[in-house]
Design an enzyme around this catalytic site. Structure first.
Site, PDB file in Angstrom:
ATOM      1  N   PRO A  98     -15.692 -51.364 -10.211  1.00 53.95           N
ATOM      2  CA  PRO A  98     -15.563 -50.715 -11.517  1.00 53.95           C
ATOM      3  C   PRO A  98     -14.437 -51.324 -12.360  1.00 53.95           C
ATOM      4  CG  PRO A  98     -15.801 -49.077  -9.801  1.00 53.95           C
ATOM      5  CD  PRO A  98     -15.584 -50.398  -9.124  1.00 53.95           C
ATOM      6  N   VAL A  99     -14.652 -51.362 -13.657  1.00 55.59           N
ATOM      7  CA  VAL A  99     -13.673 -51.923 -14.579  1.00 55.59           C
ATOM      8  C   VAL A  99     -12.340 -51.187 -14.481  1.00 55.59           C
ATOM      9  CG1 VAL A  99     -13.181 -52.344 -17.025  1.00 55.59           C
ATOM     10  CG2 VAL A  99     -15.492 -52.670 -16.135  1.00 55.59           C
ATOM     11  N   SER A 100     -12.392 -49.884 -14.189  1.00 58.76           N
ATOM     12  CA  SER A 100     -11.157 -49.084 -14.123  1.00 58.76           C
ATOM     13  C   SER A 100     -10.316 -49.388 -12.883  1.00 58.76           C
ATOM     14  CB  SER A 100     -11.492 -47.596 -14.188  1.00 58.76           C
ATOM     15  OG  SER A 100     -12.260 -47.208 -13.066  1.00 58.76           O
ATOM     16  N   CYS A 101     -10.860 -50.157 -11.942  1.00 63.41           N
ATOM     17  CA  CYS A 101     -10.109 -50.501 -10.722  1.00 63.41           C
ATOM     18  C   CYS A 101      -9.323 -51.788 -10.940  1.00 63.41           C
ATOM     19  CB  CYS A 101     -11.048 -50.701  -9.536  1.00 63.41           C
ATOM     20  SG  CYS A 101     -11.840 -49.200  -8.973  1.00 63.41           S
ATOM     21  N   ILE A 102      -8.085 -51.774 -10.479  1.00 64.52           N
ATOM     22  CA  ILE A 102      -7.226 -52.958 -10.647  1.00 64.52           C
ATOM     23  C   ILE A 102      -7.490 -53.926  -9.520  1.00 64.52           C
ATOM     24  CG2 ILE A 102      -4.834 -53.761 -10.735  1.00 64.52           C
ATOM     25  CD1 ILE A 102      -4.115 -50.948 -11.801  1.00 64.52           C
TER      26      ILE A 102
END
Length: 102
Positions: A98-102
């Site tokens: 996911p994009v929200s994961c670094i």
């Protein structure tokens, strides 16, 4: 790169996420989960199926959105998938990071 999971060679990214969701299976999910010491139970599968549904709809995922989904609370999400719940749950669900994961 390829990785042997549940007796199948599957294409994975450098971070271990499946490159092709069509290669995903419950057996592959169970094997990825086992790498993290997770034995998938009923609540895990509810989260995994929810994540897959959201991915197929193109809905961006975040820990907050999982908590608001009604499937599990944020606290339960962390208990089911410790040490980075969204990253681990997404990897087990066979979707891209996911994009929200670094």
């Amino acid at each position: 790169m390829d990785k042997l999971l549940a007796g199948n060679n599957v294409a994975v990214t450098e971070d271990g996420y499946l490159e092709d969701f069509n290669q995903w299976s419950k057996e592959i999910a169970s094997e990825i989960a086992a790498e993290y010491g997770i034995t998938l139970g009923e609540d895990h599968w509810k989260v995994i199926l929810y994540i897959q549904e959201q991915y197929e709809k193109g809905v961006p995922l975040s820990i907050r959105s999982i908590g608001k989904s009604g499937v599990v609370s944020i606290k339960e999400f962390y208990q089911l998938f410790p040490d980075g719940p969204l990253k681990r749950a997404s990897k087990i669900a066979g979707i891209p990071k996911p994009v929200s994961c670094i």
